[in-house]
Design a protein around this motif. Structure first.
Motif, PDB file in Angstrom:
ATOM      1  N   ALA A  88       0.776  35.011  42.924  1.00  0.00           N
ATOM      2  CA  ALA A  88       1.259  36.390  42.794  1.00  0.00           C
ATOM      3  C   ALA A  88       1.908  36.879  44.083  1.00  0.00           C
ATOM      4  O   ALA A  88       2.704  37.798  44.081  1.00  0.00           O
ATOM      5  N   TYR A  89       1.530  36.263  45.191  1.00  0.00           N
ATOM      6  CA  TYR A  89       2.133  36.580  46.482  1.00  0.00           C
ATOM      7  C   TYR A  89       2.065  35.319  47.350  1.00  0.00           C
ATOM      8  O   TYR A  89       1.292  34.399  47.043  1.00  0.00           O
ATOM      9  N   TRP A 148      -2.852  31.466  25.805  1.00  0.00           N
ATOM     10  CA  TRP A 148      -2.645  32.913  25.760  1.00  0.00           C
ATOM     11  C   TRP A 148      -1.162  33.256  25.938  1.00  0.00           C
ATOM     12  O   TRP A 148      -0.619  34.110  25.230  1.00  0.00           O
TER      13      TRP A 148
ATOM     14  N   ASP B  36     -14.809  37.380  33.922  1.00  0.00           N
ATOM     15  CA  ASP B  36     -14.436  36.229  34.741  1.00  0.00           C
ATOM     16  C   ASP B  36     -13.138  36.514  35.499  1.00  0.00           C
ATOM     17  O   ASP B  36     -12.182  37.020  34.919  1.00  0.00           O
ATOM     18  N   TYR B  37     -13.130  36.173  36.783  1.00  0.00           N
ATOM     19  CA  TYR B  37     -11.916  36.400  37.583  1.00  0.00           C
ATOM     20  C   TYR B  37     -10.787  35.462  37.176  1.00  0.00           C
ATOM     21  O   TYR B  37      -9.628  35.694  37.475  1.00  0.00           O
ATOM     22  N   LYS B  38     -11.127  34.375  36.455  1.00  0.00           N
ATOM     23  CA  LYS B  38     -10.101  33.426  36.011  1.00  0.00           C
ATOM     24  C   LYS B  38      -9.482  33.852  34.675  1.00  0.00           C
ATOM     25  O   LYS B  38      -8.472  33.306  34.261  1.00  0.00           O
ATOM     26  N   ASP B  39     -10.132  34.799  34.015  1.00  0.00           N
ATOM     27  CA  ASP B  39      -9.696  35.212  32.684  1.00  0.00           C
ATOM     28  C   ASP B  39      -8.654  36.337  32.798  1.00  0.00           C
ATOM     29  O   ASP B  39      -8.976  37.524  32.678  1.00  0.00           O
ATOM     30  N   TYR B  40      -7.413  35.952  33.043  1.00  0.00           N
ATOM     31  CA  TYR B  40      -6.342  36.933  33.234  1.00  0.00           C
ATOM     32  C   TYR B  40      -6.106  37.809  31.994  1.00  0.00           C
ATOM     33  O   TYR B  40      -5.977  39.024  32.124  1.00  0.00           O
ATOM     34  N   PRO B  41      -6.093  37.214  30.765  1.00  0.00           N
ATOM     35  CA  PRO B  41      -5.875  38.056  29.581  1.00  0.00           C
ATOM     36  C   PRO B  41      -6.908  39.168  29.415  1.00  0.00           C
ATOM     37  O   PRO B  41      -6.587  40.224  28.883  1.00  0.00           O
ATOM     38  N   LYS B  44      -5.922  41.929  32.187  1.00  0.00           N
ATOM     39  CA  LYS B  44      -4.558  42.467  32.156  1.00  0.00           C
ATOM     40  C   LYS B  44      -4.435  43.876  31.571  1.00  0.00           C
ATOM     41  O   LYS B  44      -3.733  44.711  32.141  1.00  0.00           O
ATOM     42  N   ARG B  75     -11.494  39.317  43.228  1.00  0.00           N
ATOM     43  CA  ARG B  75     -11.581  37.859  43.386  1.00  0.00           C
ATOM     44  C   ARG B  75     -10.265  37.204  42.979  1.00  0.00           C
ATOM     45  O   ARG B  75      -9.780  36.286  43.649  1.00  0.00           O
ATOM     46  N   ARG B  77      -7.345  38.568  42.982  1.00  0.00           N
ATOM     47  CA  ARG B  77      -6.317  38.910  43.985  1.00  0.00           C
ATOM     48  C   ARG B  77      -6.436  38.002  45.197  1.00  0.00           C
ATOM     49  O   ARG B  77      -5.433  37.526  45.726  1.00  0.00           O
ATOM     50  N   LEU B  79      -7.489  35.002  45.321  1.00  0.00           N
ATOM     51  CA  LEU B  79      -7.010  33.643  45.019  1.00  0.00           C
ATOM     52  C   LEU B  79      -5.546  33.620  44.571  1.00  0.00           C
ATOM     53  O   LEU B  79      -5.067  32.594  44.081  1.00  0.00           O
ATOM     54  N   GLY B  80      -4.861  34.733  44.700  1.00  0.00           N
ATOM     55  CA  GLY B  80      -3.430  34.772  44.393  1.00  0.00           C
ATOM     56  C   GLY B  80      -3.106  34.755  42.917  1.00  0.00           C
ATOM     57  O   GLY B  80      -1.959  34.508  42.527  1.00  0.00           O
ATOM     58  N   MET B  81      -4.106  34.998  42.071  1.00  0.00           N
ATOM     59  CA  MET B  81      -3.841  35.035  40.629  1.00  0.00           C
ATOM     60  C   MET B  81      -3.294  36.406  40.217  1.00  0.00           C
ATOM     61  O   MET B  81      -2.636  36.535  39.184  1.00  0.00           O
ATOM     62  N   LEU B  82      -3.642  37.425  40.978  1.00  0.00           N
ATOM     63  CA  LEU B  82      -3.134  38.779  40.724  1.00  0.00           C
ATOM     64  C   LEU B  82      -2.528  39.316  42.017  1.00  0.00           C
ATOM     65  O   LEU B  82      -2.955  38.946  43.112  1.00  0.00           O
TER      66      LEU B  82
END
Lengths: 209, 86
Positions: A88-89, A148, B36-41, B44, B75, B77, B79-82
């Motif tokens: 994301a960044y 998803w 879960d921090y891995k569960d993006y859906p 969101k 968490r 954020r 790890l760069g997922m968000l």
């Protein structure tokens, strides 16, 4: 609504509460996963390492990570390699990174040392060690995000198609409404008796004149 | 000429808007124990365009799950997922 701490202390005698937090609230709302023995605990470790990376360097890095956990006598439960993922960044100048999620069962006293070693390990962008909750479904999640994404794409396409169909229907209705109405012509042949009567009447009228 | 009645307009607007107290926590309805921090859906719908966590007032999430959501988003954020900020 808050209750006095004494009430919680009293309830603790009735219900097996594991402990109290800093504000006196019971902390067993999210119990941790029960490991095989009392001395060990299950941990989830997420490691981010840069992408693109040489195969040789990647193998070395994974080997080094395994060694760190092997030193702490941690047993591997599951390893879930997500592969290359967009970030994301930017982290360390990289826009993409490889993600590795692993579950270990180990002694909690060695977590600090593992955390320290992972933080100084060359090639690791970020790492995170967390305790999964009780009855946590330890399963690979790499495909779930792709599924998803696919579902979202299909939903969007369906929505767009439905919208277009609705618009088309509206246009067709509008055109139909705008078109002049045709007069309904009765194509039924008149009965011969009526025709003959009419003709007779006309002739008789003419003769009278 | 009488002055415009702004209060009336405000009342009408409020009538059109649903009562935020009537909202129900989406996580409570599904009996969620852990986000879960891995569960993006899952995260969101509770994150706005700029990457901020939506306020409870608007999303209707209960305090317990808002705290869980905050932890998982932080968490993710890290790890760069968000994104922290778009």
């Amino acid at each position: 609504m808050t209750f006095p701490i004494h009430l919680y202390r009293f309830l603790a005698l009735l219900v097996p509460v594991r402990g109290f937090g800093p504000h006196g609230f019971p902390t067993n709302s999210m119990p941790v996963h029960t490991p095989s023995s009392e001395d060990t605990r299950i941990y989830e470790c997420a490691v981010l390492y840069p992408s693109p990376i040489n195969q040789k360097e990647e193998n070395e890095l994974l080997k080094a990570i395994d060694e760190i956990f092997a030193e702490a006598k941690a047993t591997v439960i599951l390893k879930d390699a997500w592969g290359e993922r967009g970030l994301a960044y930017k982290i360390g100048g990289f826009e993409e990174a490889n993600v590795l999620i692993a579950y270990y069962e180990m002694d909690p006293s060695k977590i600090k040392e593992i955390d320290r070693q992972l933080s100084i390990l060359k090639g690791v962008l970020r790492h995170l060690i967390v305790k999964p909750v009780k009855n946590y479904d330890i399963a690979p999640m790499a495909d779930r995000l792709d599924q998803w994404k696919e579902q979202v794409r299909v939903d969007r396409e369906t929505r767009v198609r439905e919208k277009e169909e609705k618009k088309l229907k509206q246009v067709v209705d509008k055109v139909k409404r705008a078109a002049p109405k045709k007069k309904v012509v009765d194509d039924k042949p008149m009965p011969t008796e009526t025709v003959s009567q009419g003709v007779d009447k006309l002739i008789s009228d003419d003769l009278n004149i | 000429m009488p002055p415009p009645n702004h209060n009336k307009n405000r009342q009408q607007k409020n009538q059109n808007r649903g009562d935020p107290r009537q909202k129900k926590c989406d996580f409570c309805e599904k009996d969620v124990v852990y986000i879960d921090y891995k569960d993006y859906p899952a995260m969101k719908p509770f994150i706005d365009y700029f990457g901020n966590i939506r306020a409870r007032y608007y999303s209707g999430v209960c305090l317990k799950h808002q705290k869980m959501l905050r932890l998982s988003v932080e968490r993710a954020r890290f790890l760069g997922m968000l994104a922290y900020r778009k």
